[in-house]
Every structure is written in structure tokens, then in C-alpha cells.
Design an enzyme around this catalytic site. Structure first.
Site, mmCIF file in Angstrom:
data_model
loop_
_atom_site.group_PDB
_atom_site.id
_atom_site.type_symbol
_atom_site.label_atom_id
_atom_site.label_comp_id
_atom_site.label_asym_id
_atom_site.label_seq_id
_atom_site.Cartn_x
_atom_site.Cartn_y
_atom_site.Cartn_z
ATOM 1 N N SER A 64 128.001 -80.226 80.075
ATOM 2 C CA SER A 64 126.728 -79.635 79.681
ATOM 3 C C SER A 64 126.811 -78.807 78.388
ATOM 4 C CB SER A 64 126.214 -78.801 80.848
ATOM 5 O OG SER A 64 124.959 -78.269 80.577
ATOM 6 N N ASP A 276 120.181 -78.966 75.614
ATOM 7 C CA ASP A 276 121.600 -78.612 75.761
ATOM 8 C C ASP A 276 122.438 -79.896 75.656
ATOM 9 O OD1 ASP A 276 121.174 -79.789 78.228
ATOM 10 O OD2 ASP A 276 122.448 -78.385 79.309
ATOM 11 N N GLY A 500 128.980 -68.684 88.825
ATOM 12 C CA GLY A 500 129.496 -69.838 89.561
ATOM 13 C C GLY A 500 130.142 -70.859 88.635
HETATM 14 C C1 LIG Z 1 122.496 -66.986 83.932
HETATM 15 C C2 LIG Z 1 122.627 -68.450 83.778
HETATM 16 O O1 LIG Z 1 122.037 -69.018 82.856
HETATM 17 N N1 LIG Z 1 123.383 -69.080 84.688
HETATM 18 C C3 LIG Z 1 123.594 -70.536 84.646
HETATM 19 C C4 LIG Z 1 125.042 -70.869 84.899
HETATM 20 O O2 LIG Z 1 125.371 -70.437 86.196
HETATM 21 P P1 LIG Z 1 126.312 -69.189 86.523
HETATM 22 O O3 LIG Z 1 126.543 -69.295 88.006
HETATM 23 O O4 LIG Z 1 125.525 -67.989 86.120
HETATM 24 O O5 LIG Z 1 127.536 -69.338 85.693
HETATM 25 O O6 LIG Z 1 125.203 -72.284 84.841
HETATM 26 C C5 LIG Z 1 124.482 -72.974 85.851
HETATM 27 C C6 LIG Z 1 124.815 -74.441 85.727
HETATM 28 O O7 LIG Z 1 124.435 -74.958 84.498
HETATM 29 C C7 LIG Z 1 122.992 -72.696 85.710
HETATM 30 O O8 LIG Z 1 122.317 -73.314 86.766
HETATM 31 C C8 LIG Z 1 122.738 -71.193 85.708
HETATM 32 O O9 LIG Z 1 121.406 -70.912 85.449
HETATM 33 MG MG LIG Z 2 123.055 -79.157 81.058
#
Ligand SMILES: CC(=O)N[C@H]1[C@@H](OP(=O)(O)O)O[C@H](CO)[C@@H](O)[C@@H]1O
Ligand SMILES: [Mg+2]
Length: 542
Positions: A64, A276, A500
């Protein structure tokens, strides 16, 4: 299962000693050179999953918005949804098994998940434009083949295109034709139908500049251009011919840094957007006459779509239940606008598309978007049937026309997952039909200034959260500290959660001014650093 073949092929995709990875929010993601064994094993797992649910399963090789050197893999379930959570656990076990344990772990998964070995397995594969993706998808194929699965390799596709293919296949064509041509035709036909009814706006309103993050979006949009009606004047930037994937560009960069991408020259009031790296996210933006940058993120996209759908639903006069699903990262102004002005129920769920998608399925019309621009709209089967029937049979002209617009929206929206191409066409159609400029859209409400930060800690699992991640339960004292800090500012809100997808703790804060949002975010990050085992030097103010 041919154990000898498994052993032999697995040895060609050895697991680096000591490496453990987790199937996280978006599958496995790390440096590309650590992923060969994971790809092979996800090929194995996809075969098991396919046999267990007797359907075609998808595998997408992508990381991504992450740097070009990274890569990742995620599995797609039969209707184009994310892999079922119960199987995420199996994915993690399989990825981390030592060579000698592989056979046993596979047998265990087969037992626990009642995999029927007599069923055929079918897997669809796609990949993004990263240099490492082609070789890694070959490893996926090795895994599928060693367990005797059938596969179709779509090669270079956007993540949402692969989700679409899987859904088409498993609905036996009901959702569409499982080819790129089928995807382009379905979307462009719906889009063309929609904008036929738009008041003719001047040519200047038809231009859209797209930052493709130097990724797959550029390739696929170029392929699709010949399907578009001539009213669409899109201009592609960061098409991957010169610069690196996601480097200083793309939807994530624009959202996080709240500034324009490199490589796109923006004149005042021009409508621009960024995809993206795998084209499942989109954000819009423009620069006003004074040079000030305005970001139109996922929350504003959800709002625009909700306004439009709500009007149409009122016109068709059906009691279809519509709701918006957000995460804690949604700007407070958006939630307030949706609830208080538009009077649409809003639900907050944990971060990660699967949570939003799941919640949105509870409604006749479920609009979901992450603030970062990942989102879509789900229509229940009942709602879809009703709308299609009204579009065909309704005697009242106004009602029938509204139903037709809704019907085309259903076809234009990729209901399997957030899709930058589809979302872009939805937005362009709505702006054209409502005769809205990008500035008018932006002015629907004013975002509260906000700041997103990250802090490194020794072990981010020490932070446990509740209430859709808006409150920290552990470590002791952290939430009390955050509450006290938030009280010092107006219109303020802050929360922390372990990411995550990265080894960090994320901090989000909003307040009445940018200075205050920045100050609050900084103070909260210090609290995390001190109470949750911060690593390295303490966070510095911006
Ligand atoms: C604050 C933020 O943008 N977090 C993102 C990011 O997750 P995190 O769990 O925060 O690392 O990556 C995910 C997958 O692409 C997306 O679903 C999510 O919205
Ligand atoms: Mg993506």
C-alpha cells in the site's frame, strides 16, 4: 497432501531464523526481502481457505502506502471482504512455523477449520508495481501449486480490482465480469449514465489532477481512460515513470503532512486528488487564492456522499436506514455535522477497514470512511433489490429518476472495499450533479485543527484500549493523564492506541487552533513516552 513435495518446495522459500511476523490490520507487511517464505505459505493458506469455504480466494501482494522497499500480502475472502479474523490467527501460525513444523501446522489448521481436501481450490492473485512484487507473487504461486490449487494471476492490478474480481467470480458474474475490461465497463457505464443528467458546467470545472503516488493507479487509470466519457478531463501526475513509489506523494503523505505532494503543480482553486500506492485510498485537496492548502479527507468524502444519498433516499420515499461508520480518527467537526446537521446516525468502530465494513453491513445503506480516505458504501441486498425495482417500475417520474440515480451509484461504487478509482468517479459525479465546486464542498464544515504523531516504545502492547480505541485502559494512569491534558484546551479531544501496522504508538489530538492541537498532541506523546516505556530520546515539540 504430498509431504515430500511440500518439504522440497518449502526449503526453496526458507524462513529467516528467528523472524516472527503478525497478520495485522492489513495482512503481513515488512521489508520485501523478509517476505519470501510468507508469500509461499500464504499460497498454501489460500488453498486451505478456498477448500474450507468452497470458493475462490484472493491474494494481493502489496504494501500500500509503505515505502517501495517494503512489501506485504493480504488474503481476500469470497465476497471480496478482508480475510475472516479466525483465519488471521492461522495465517500468523503458518507464517511463523519453523520448517520442521510446517506439515503439522497445516494439518492442525485443516482439522480446526474443517478443510475438505476433496474440494478443488481456486485462487486469484494480484500485485502492485513494487520491484519486489513480481518475484514474491511467484512464491505465492509456488505455494498454491504445491497443494494442487488452481490459480489465475491477474498480474498488475489495484487492490480493489482484485477484491472486485474475487466477488465477481464467487457471485457467478452477478456482481460483474471478473476481468479488467468488465471492471472498466461496469464503472464507466454507471458513471456516464449519472453525469448525463448533470447541468453543463464550464470546462474549467471538468478538470481533475490526480497524484498517482507513482503506483498502480496510474497504470490502471491510463487503461481506463478510453472508457470514460469525453466530459472527464483527468490529468495524471506521479505516474511512476520517474520517481519512487509513495515518496513524498500519495494519499497517506498528503493526509499525514497536510501538504501537497511533490510532482503535482497546483494552481489556485484547481481540484486535485491523491491515490495511495495500491489505489484503495483517495483524498482531495486544493490551494486557495492566497496559497493556503485545503485538505478534503475521508471524513469530508463520507459527508458529501451521505448528503447526496440522503437526498435521493428521501426522494424515492422508502424507509431505508442509512448510517455512517467512522473511527476515532474522524474529525470531530465531521461527526458533529453528520449527527446534528444532516441528522444521520454515526457509529465509531476500531481502526481498520474490516471493522468499518462489518459495521456498515448492518444498515440498508452504510457509508464508511477512514479519515485517511479509505472507504465505500454498502447497500443491503434488500435495499438494492428495492432500488432496482423502483428504477424500473415506479410510475412517479421524480421517484423513478431518483431510484435510477441510486441504481447507478450502486453500480459505480465498489462495494467490496474502498477503491480510489471508484470513489473518485462517485465524487466527480456528485460534484457534477450538484454543481458544486471543490471550495463549496470543502466549506460544508470546517475541520477542527488536529495532529497525528507517533511514539516508539519498548512494547506497544502495554497499551490496551476500550470504547472503539478512544480510551486507554493500561498502562495505569495514562488515561487520567490524557484526560487532564485535554481539559486545558478548548474543543479538544485526544487518544492513543498501538498501531496495527507499525511498531509505534499513535497519538491523535484535536483542538480549537493548530497550535493547541500540536501542543496537546505533544504533551500526550510525552505522557505515552513516560508511562508506556518510551524508547530513545523523548519526543520533541513540533
Ligand atoms: C491512523 C491511520 O491512518 N491508521 C491506518 C493504519 O493503521 P494503524 O493500525 O494505525 O497502523 O493502516 C491501516 C491499514 O492501511 C489503516 O486502516 C489505518 O487507518
Ligand atoms: Mg492502500
Amino acid at each position: 497432501m504430498d509431504s515430500e513435495a511440500l518439504k522440497k518446495y518449502s526449503a526453496l522459500h526458507p524462513k529467516p531464523a528467528g523472524l516472527t511476523l503478525q497478520y495485522g490490520t492489513a495482512g503481513f507487511r515488512t521489508k520485501a526481502e523478509q517476505l519470501d517464505h510468507v508469500m509461499f505459505r500464504m499460497g498454501l493458506l489460500a488453498v486451505l481457505r478456498s477448500k474450507a469455504v468452497v470458493s475462490t480466494i484472493g491474494i494481493m501482494v502489496t504494501a500500500s502506502h509503505n515505502p517501495e522497499e517494503d512489501n506485504g500480502v493480504k488474503l481476500v475472502d469470497p465476497l471480496g471482504e478482508m480475510l475472516h479474523p479466525s483465519w488471521e490467527e492461522y495465517a500468523t501460525q503458518l507464517a511463523n512455523a519453523e520448517e520442521g513444523e510446517l506439515q503439522r501446522i497445516i494439518t492442525e489448521i485443516c482439522q480446526k477449520a474443517a478443510v475438505n481436501h476433496h474440494k478443488d481450490a481456486s485462487v486469484f492473485i494480484g500485485r502492485d508495481t513494487r520491484p519486489s512484487s513480481e518475484k514474491l507473487s511467484q512464491s505465492v504461486i509456488d505455494g498454491i501449486s504445491v497443494l494442487g490449487g488452481q490459480y489465475h494471476d491477474y498480474g498488475l492490478v489495484t487492490t480493489p480490482q482484485l477484491h472486485y474480481m474475487v466477488c465477481c467470480r464467487n457471485t457467478h458474474g452477478q456482481y460483474g465480469k471478473a476481468t479488467l475490461e468488465g471492471y472498466y465497463e461496469k464503472l464507466s457505464k454507471a458513471f456516464t449514465e449519472l453525469i448525463k443528467q448533470s447541468p453543463s458546467s464550464g470546462e474549467s470545472q471538468r478538470h481533475l489532477k490526480i497524484d498517482c503516488a507513482n503506483g498502480i493507479g496510474a497504470l490502471k487509470l491510463s487503461e481506463m481512460e478510453s472508457y470514460f466519457p469525453e466530459e472527464v478531463l483527468i490529468h495524471l501526475y506521479n505516474d511512476g515513470t520517474k520517481e519512487k513509489l509513495n515518496h513524498l506523494c500519495g494519499a497517506d503523505f498528503v493526509k499525514v503532512h497536510q501538504k501537497p505532494p511533490r510532482g503535482l503543480d497546483m494552481k489556485p482553486n484547481e481540484r486535485c486528488c491523491s491515490f495511495d500506492g495500491d489505489a484503495d485510498r483517495i483524498v482531495y485537496y486544493y490551494k486557495d487564492a492566497t496559497g493556503h492548502f485545503h485538505l478534503i479527507d475521508g471524513d469530508k468524502i463520507a459527508t458529501l456522499i451521505s448528503i447526496f444519498l440522503k437526498e435521493l433516499l428521501a426522494k424515492v420515499g422508502q424507509t431505508l436506514k442509512m448510517a455512517v461508520v467512522q473511527t476515532a480518527y474522524a474529525n470531530g467537526s465531521s461527526t458533529r455535522y453528520l449527527e446534528e446537521t444532516l441528522k444521520v446516525p454515526v457509529h465509531c468502530v476500531k481502526t481498520g477497514v474490516k471493522h468499518l465494513h462489518h459495521k456498515a453491513q448492518e444498515f440498508d445503506v452504510g457509508v464508511y470512511f477512514e479519515a485517511n480516505g479509505h472507504g465505500t458504501v454498502l447497500f443491503s441486498k434488500a435495499a438494492e433489490t428495492k432500488i432496482r425495482q423502483l428504477a424500473k417500475e415506479e410510475k412517479d417520474d421524480e421517484k423513478r429518476e431518483a431510484a435510477k440515480v441510486l441504481e447507478n451509484m450502486i453500480d459505480l461504487i465498489n462495494q467490496t472495499v474502498g477503491d480510489a478509482v471508484s470513489d473518485m468517479l462517485v465524487i466527480e459525479a456528485i460534484l457534477a450533479l450538484k454543481g458544486l465546486t471543490v471550495q463549496q464542498w470543502d466549506a460544508i464544515y470546517t475541520d477542527l485543527p488536529n495532529r497525528l504523531l507517533k511514539v516508539q516504545v519498548a512494547d506497544r502492547r502495554v497499551i490496551d484500549t476500550t470504547d472503539a480505541e478512544r480510551r486507554a485502559v493500561t498502562p495505569p494512569g495514562l488515561q487520567e493523564k490524557i484526560d487532564a491534558l485535554v481539559k486545558n484546551y478548548k474543543l479538544s479531544r485526544a487518544f492513543v492506541r498501538p498501531s496495527g501496522t507499525e511498531d509505534v504508538v499513535r497519538i491523535y489530538a484535536e483542538a480549537d487552533t493548530q497550535e493547541n492541537a500540536d501542543a496537546l498532541a505533544h504533551e500526550v506523546s510525552l505522557a505515552v513516552y513516560h508511562l508506556a516505556g518510551g524508547k530513545g530520546a523523548p519526543p520533541q515539540p513540533m
